[in-house]
Scaffold this motif. Sequence first.
Motif, mmCIF file in Angstrom:
data_model
loop_
_atom_site.group_PDB
_atom_site.id
_atom_site.type_symbol
_atom_site.label_atom_id
_atom_site.label_comp_id
_atom_site.label_asym_id
_atom_site.label_seq_id
_atom_site.Cartn_x
_atom_site.Cartn_y
_atom_site.Cartn_z
ATOM 1 N N PHE A 11 45.271 67.628 66.304
ATOM 2 C CA PHE A 11 44.929 67.818 67.715
ATOM 3 C C PHE A 11 43.724 68.758 67.870
ATOM 4 O O PHE A 11 42.849 68.532 68.699
ATOM 5 N N ILE A 37 46.058 58.307 69.938
ATOM 6 C CA ILE A 37 45.076 59.284 69.470
ATOM 7 C C ILE A 37 43.688 58.905 69.975
ATOM 8 O O ILE A 37 42.897 59.761 70.397
ATOM 9 N N ALA A 40 43.311 59.914 73.445
ATOM 10 C CA ALA A 40 43.113 61.362 73.544
ATOM 11 C C ALA A 40 41.643 61.719 73.329
ATOM 12 O O ALA A 40 41.101 62.591 74.010
#
Length: 319
Positions: A11, A37, A40
């Motif tokens: 992250f 992901i 994100a």
Amino acid sequence: VTQNQGMLSIFRHIEAIAVSSEPVLITGESGVGKERIARAVQILGRPAAPWVAVNAAGLDDVVFADTLFGHTKGAFTGADRARDGMIAKAGNGTLYLDEIGDLSSASQIKLLRLLQEGEYFPLGCDVSKHTNVRYVFATNQDLAAKQAKDEFRQDLYYRLCSHHIHIPSLRERADDIPLLLEHFLTEAARVMQKRVPTPPPELAVLLASYQFPGNVRQLRAMVYDAVSLHRGGMLSMDSFKQAMDRSRDAQHSRPLGPQDGLSNFSLLSFSDSLPTIGEAGNLLVAEAMKRSRGNQAIAARLLGLSRQALNKRLNKTTS
């Protein structure tokens, strides 16, 4: 939804590269959450810009080019009007291309030119178009291994790897299973308009003992199935056990490949003197009890024994 240090490190990496315009390659087994992901990356980097996703699996060279680049009217039989490709639809946003390892050699060349030059030609057009799209790619294949076997272009491989994010399998982040279980129970109950069921304490232990070939996606499917069958009281573990048994049966029924067989048991190591069958059996029982945190029912499932047979072995060992 994580407490795993490896995931938290990923992250932080995503936060660091989000502002970059370079391509991002996301790798990991099927079901680990590669598209989440990718989203994100988009949300942190270009949240207001468009998001366009394309699955490259099964696309031949012409369909791939038409999907990405679009075509002009009359470019081929049936092209009765011009159509923008996904790159044009993405604008200055993010284009997510999944299953990148399945691209043909011809499609790989087209993609390489797109990444290097930042321009492309719609089918039937001899005037190039420029793009500022942010590219995010994903695959569950080992591109380095494919590149070593000349199945994936080396120059394209290095172009894709400007930023590489590898997502671990669920069995590598088993400490997240209790959190994910709670999350999916709450999510499934909300979708099905039910009260959130209470899971038995041993459910998380049972799930942690399982290898999850389908990763987080498989765990989610298990939880949704269990919640759909739930009628009240403590959540039953039966549907979880049945799903795990079906998965194991499917794995055992498929033809053995070169990676199967005893070579899979790399955790086994021997000194110069081999243990006896009885000693080896005792070691397996001890390992199963360790993995099940002392739960005999779960340990018996791991060993393929009845609980009575395991209990008999344990009594024999301690006597």
